[in-house]
Scaffold this motif. Structure first.
Motif, PDB file in Angstrom:
ATOM      1  N   UNK A 125       0.862  -1.179   0.000  1.00  0.00           N
ATOM      2  CA  UNK A 125       0.000   0.000   0.000  1.00  0.00           C
ATOM      3  C   UNK A 125       0.899   1.229   0.000  1.00  0.00           C
ATOM      4  N   UNK A 126       0.697   2.113  -0.959  1.00  0.00           N
ATOM      5  CA  UNK A 126       1.552   3.299  -1.065  1.00  0.00           C
ATOM      6  C   UNK A 126       0.692   4.552  -1.206  1.00  0.00           C
ATOM      7  N   UNK A 127       1.257   5.678  -0.774  1.00  0.00           N
ATOM      8  CA  UNK A 127       0.660   6.984  -1.014  1.00  0.00           C
ATOM      9  C   UNK A 127       1.300   7.562  -2.265  1.00  0.00           C
ATOM     10  N   UNK A 128       0.487   7.984  -3.199  1.00  0.00           N
ATOM     11  CA  UNK A 128       1.021   8.565  -4.419  1.00  0.00           C
ATOM     12  C   UNK A 128       1.665   9.916  -4.137  1.00  0.00           C
ATOM     13  N   UNK A 129       2.759  10.245  -4.831  1.00  0.00           N
ATOM     14  CA  UNK A 129       3.341  11.582  -4.687  1.00  0.00           C
ATOM     15  C   UNK A 129       2.358  12.631  -5.208  1.00  0.00           C
ATOM     16  N   UNK A 130       2.566  13.909  -4.858  1.00  0.00           N
ATOM     17  CA  UNK A 130       1.574  14.951  -5.166  1.00  0.00           C
ATOM     18  C   UNK A 130       1.133  15.010  -6.627  1.00  0.00           C
TER      19      UNK A 130
END
Length: 238
Positions: free
Chosen positions: A16-21
């Motif tokens: 699970x990752x947070x996308x960069x802006x």
């Protein structure tokens, strides 16, 4: 077909990752919702199936699923060194060259260049063109992003000895009799700006290891000639 999004970081399956802006904004503009499928790629080959897990005001979390070792890039490594056309034509050239499979782009300032960039302006345009190339990869299905090099003058670039062993180097010249393009696996094409390259510049290119080639009886625009080369090579590789 799921939306394709470029993300400049290492990717691992079942994470699970947070996308960069930038990528997060792209997903938000597409109005994807939790549960929607998307495809991620990081320019290192292949692409990843993924699913949106959470959407916030500025945060987008996605679940990576599986990697597919798909390869849609050009079988040959082709670099274009181009005298930058003015106005929006350089944007279009970067976009279409990316779609057609170029591996690298070198923007150049030549004697007859209308567009002359240096310093901070040149850096901003380089970053803009790199973003154009990324967007073209997202649209076209490419898994590797071509590098847009910093803007240089033609003389400075030629002095860096860009012609390497095993690379077929050609300077596009409408006055040249030869129209055969090289079958080499790696090629470097130099193309001039509006008004073309000067005689002195062509001679400098030949001294640096380039050979003159033409593209037929018609004189093509600065933003058309390099695309014609890529289209020819792309069709020939099928």
């Amino acid at each position: 077909m799921p939306a394709r999004v470029f993300i400049d970081q290492a990717l691992l399956p079942d994470t699970l990752i947070d996308l960069p802006p930038g990528a997060a904004r792209h997903v938000q503009v597409l109005r994807l919702q939790p549960g929607d499928a998307l495809t991620l790629f990081n320019g290192q080959g292949g692409e990843w199936s993924a699913r949106v897990q959470q959407m916030g005001r500025s945060q987008v979390s996605v679940q990576l699923l599986a990697h597919e070792a798909v390869e849609r890039d050009f079988p040959h490594h082709v670099t274009l060194a181009v005298g930058m056309p003015a106005n929006e034509r350089m944007d279009a050239l970067v976009e279409k060259a990316t779609e057609l499979g170029v591996a690298a782009l070198q923007p150049l300032v030549c004697e007859r260049s209308v567009l002359r960039l240096a310093g901070e302006r040149a850096e901003k345009r380089q970053a803009h063109w790199q973003a154009v190339a990324i967007a073209a990869c997202e649209q076209s299905g490419r898994t590797r992003v071509p590098e847009v090099a910093p803007v240089r003058t033609l003389a400075t670039w030629l002095s860096s000895k860009p012609v390497r062993d095993g690379v077929a180097a050609c300077v596009l010249d409408p006055r040249a009799d030869t129209v055969a393009l090289p079958p080499a696996e790696a090629a470097l094409f130099l193309s001039g700006p509006e008004g073309g390259l000067s005689d002195t510049e062509v001679q400098l290119a030949e001294a640096a290891g380039f050979r003159r080639v033409g593209l037929g009886p018609r004189v093509l625009r600065a933003d058309t000639a390099p695309l014609a080369v890529l289209a020819h090579l792309s069709l020939r590789s099928l």
